[in-house]
Motif scaffolding. Structure first.
Motif, PDB file in Angstrom:
ATOM      1  N   PRO A  96     -39.621  19.988   2.955  1.00  0.00           N
ATOM      2  CA  PRO A  96     -38.222  19.710   3.294  1.00  0.00           C
ATOM      3  C   PRO A  96     -37.816  18.290   2.891  1.00  0.00           C
ATOM      4  O   PRO A  96     -38.648  17.386   2.831  1.00  0.00           O
ATOM      5  N   SER A  97     -36.540  18.113   2.660  1.00  0.00           N
ATOM      6  CA  SER A  97     -36.039  16.790   2.302  1.00  0.00           C
ATOM      7  C   SER A  97     -35.645  15.983   3.540  1.00  0.00           C
ATOM      8  O   SER A  97     -35.306  14.811   3.417  1.00  0.00           O
ATOM      9  N   THR A  98     -35.709  16.604   4.709  1.00  0.00           N
ATOM     10  CA  THR A  98     -35.371  15.921   5.961  1.00  0.00           C
ATOM     11  C   THR A  98     -36.558  15.973   6.913  1.00  0.00           C
ATOM     12  O   THR A  98     -37.351  16.918   6.874  1.00  0.00           O
ATOM     13  N   PRO A  99     -36.669  14.978   7.793  1.00  0.00           N
ATOM     14  CA  PRO A  99     -37.776  14.995   8.747  1.00  0.00           C
ATOM     15  C   PRO A  99     -37.600  16.095   9.796  1.00  0.00           C
ATOM     16  O   PRO A  99     -36.503  16.614   9.993  1.00  0.00           O
ATOM     17  N   SER A 120     -40.712  24.543  14.096  1.00  0.00           N
ATOM     18  CA  SER A 120     -39.581  23.744  13.603  1.00  0.00           C
ATOM     19  C   SER A 120     -38.475  24.653  13.064  1.00  0.00           C
ATOM     20  O   SER A 120     -38.657  25.869  12.919  1.00  0.00           O
ATOM     21  N   THR A 121     -37.351  24.041  12.746  1.00  0.00           N
ATOM     22  CA  THR A 121     -36.209  24.786  12.199  1.00  0.00           C
ATOM     23  C   THR A 121     -36.243  24.863  10.675  1.00  0.00           C
ATOM     24  O   THR A 121     -35.331  25.435  10.071  1.00  0.00           O
ATOM     25  N   TRP A 122     -37.266  24.299  10.045  1.00  0.00           N
ATOM     26  CA  TRP A 122     -37.391  24.391   8.587  1.00  0.00           C
ATOM     27  C   TRP A 122     -37.521  25.850   8.169  1.00  0.00           C
ATOM     28  O   TRP A 122     -37.957  26.700   8.946  1.00  0.00           O
ATOM     29  N   GLY A 123     -37.203  26.130   6.929  1.00  0.00           N
ATOM     30  CA  GLY A 123     -37.347  27.477   6.389  1.00  0.00           C
ATOM     31  C   GLY A 123     -38.809  27.867   6.238  1.00  0.00           C
ATOM     32  O   GLY A 123     -39.712  27.027   6.259  1.00  0.00           O
TER      33      GLY A 123
END
Length: 187
Positions: A96-99, A120-123
């Motif tokens: 991801p590009s965000t923490p 986490s909410t990452w894909g």
């Protein structure tokens, strides 16, 4: 001269048209850097990667992948034949590009960090890329390198570890505790 022809692909098996991903080839026994190249468009239209050229060695070789943009870090291929030329087709996943919104506490074990990534909410693919980074960093730092290089890491391998650690820090996974708690991999 032997050549490891590296072709880079994304998660859809399409050429990964990203210049500047660092591909490094190391002698697995000595830690010597044999070649270092940056990903670029290959002579065949649409293909991306690099050729790692080296004098044949009588030991296995390892490929380590870092990325100055920290989008494709933590990939590696261990124990390739150090005397042959071959073609490797590698799929790289982007982190991801965000923490992480709710990161694990500092000095978490790798297993605690992986569980935080899973929730986490990452894909799905981003989670897989981060877990891959955690696993490879842990394996390199705790199993592979300490057993091979008791007198300290060669500087180029330390740079790989430092780059992967910085990528983890950018994701909010700071200061993994590799000395205590449950292990992902045993020695």
């Amino acid at each position: 001269m032997a050549v490891k022809k590296i072709y880079l692909y994304n998660h859809l098996n399409s050429p990964l048209a990203v210049p500047g991903i660092t591909l490094e080839l190391f002698d697995a026994n000595t830690g010597a850097l044999l070649d270092k190249q940056f990903s670029a468009r290959r002579p065949v239209i649409g293909d991306w990667g690099a050729d790692l050229t080296f004098s044949s060695v009588g030991s296995p070789v390892d490929i380590m992948i870092t990325d100055a943009s920290y989008r494709y870090p933590g990939n590696c291929v261990f124990s390739l034949n150090g005397t042959t030329t071959e073609e490797l087709n590698l799929d790289l996943l982007a982190v991801p590009s965000t923490p992480m919104g709710n990161p694990p506490p500092a000095n978490s074990t790798p297993l605690t960090a992986i569980n935080a990534v899973k929730s986490s909410t990452w894909g799905k693919l981003e989670k897989k890329a981060v877990i891959n980074l955690i696993n490879n960093y842990t394996q390199l730092a705790t199993n592979i390198l300490p057993e091979r290089y008791q007198d300290g890491l060669p500087p180029e391998l330390q740079e790989v570890l430092d780059s992967w650690k910085k990528a983890l820090d950018k994701l909010g996974i700071a200061g993994l505790d590799l000395d205590s708690g449950p292990r992902l991999l045993s020695k």
